[in-house]
Design an enzyme around this catalytic site. Sequence first.
Site, PDB file in Angstrom:
ATOM      1  N   CYS A  85     -11.580  13.457  10.976  1.00  9.68           N
ATOM      2  CA  CYS A  85     -12.032  12.236  11.634  1.00  9.68           C
ATOM      3  C   CYS A  85     -13.437  11.913  11.122  1.00  9.68           C
ATOM      4  CB  CYS A  85     -12.048  12.438  13.149  1.00  9.68           C
ATOM      5  SG  CYS A  85     -12.556  10.988  14.083  1.00  9.68           S
ATOM      6  N   HIS A 126      -3.415   9.256  16.283  1.00  8.54           N
ATOM      7  CA  HIS A 126      -4.812   9.694  16.244  1.00  8.54           C
ATOM      8  C   HIS A 126      -5.724   8.635  16.869  1.00  8.54           C
ATOM      9  CE1 HIS A 126      -8.253  11.913  14.347  1.00  8.54           C
ATOM     10  NE2 HIS A 126      -8.820  10.708  14.475  1.00  8.54           N
ATOM     11  N   GLU A 127      -5.511   7.372  16.505  1.00  5.63           N
ATOM     12  CA  GLU A 127      -6.374   6.304  17.015  1.00  5.63           C
ATOM     13  C   GLU A 127      -6.132   6.030  18.501  1.00  5.63           C
ATOM     14  OE1 GLU A 127      -8.719   5.980  15.124  1.00  5.63           O
ATOM     15  OE2 GLU A 127      -7.751   6.648  13.288  1.00  5.63           O
ATOM     16  N   HIS A 130      -8.087   8.405  20.434  1.00  7.29           N
ATOM     17  CA  HIS A 130      -9.469   7.938  20.579  1.00  7.29           C
ATOM     18  C   HIS A 130      -9.586   7.007  21.786  1.00  7.29           C
ATOM     19  CE1 HIS A 130     -12.111   9.318  17.377  1.00  7.29           C
ATOM     20  NE2 HIS A 130     -11.126   9.174  16.492  1.00  7.29           N
TER      21      HIS A 130
END
Length: 136
Positions: A85, A126-127, A130
């Site tokens: 990241c 993954h996003e 976040h």
Amino acid sequence: MVRELMKDTVFLAQKAQPATADDIPTADDLLDTLRAHADGCVGMAANMIGVNKAIIVFDDEGTLREMFNPEIVYRKGLYLTEEGCLSLQGQRKTKRHKTIKVQWQDREMHTHIKNFTGWTAQIIQHEVDHCNGIII
């Protein structure tokens, strides 16, 4: 506008607030920042540029896409992988799904639902992590 990357893990661990049409400039900045880091980055969430809103941008097989308020509504095919990241140093192990179904809004706030697989699905997961304050 290319924005500075957020590296404060306390900020990154916050759950994002819902995005609205007023947040379109943030999506534009995210796209600019992703383009500026294209040599080592395939996706970004708004908190990575210091904005606590549920917006992600990502490379979808060569086309940059954006999602407002993305939500993964279905997952299938769990596997173990390693990810890096821009906001953190190094690689970390994580679990992902080969196939996901995502519901999101576009910049006109129209709702969409679509299945994603493989690498694109991994980037989106993954996003979305976040957006949920999960740091990988």
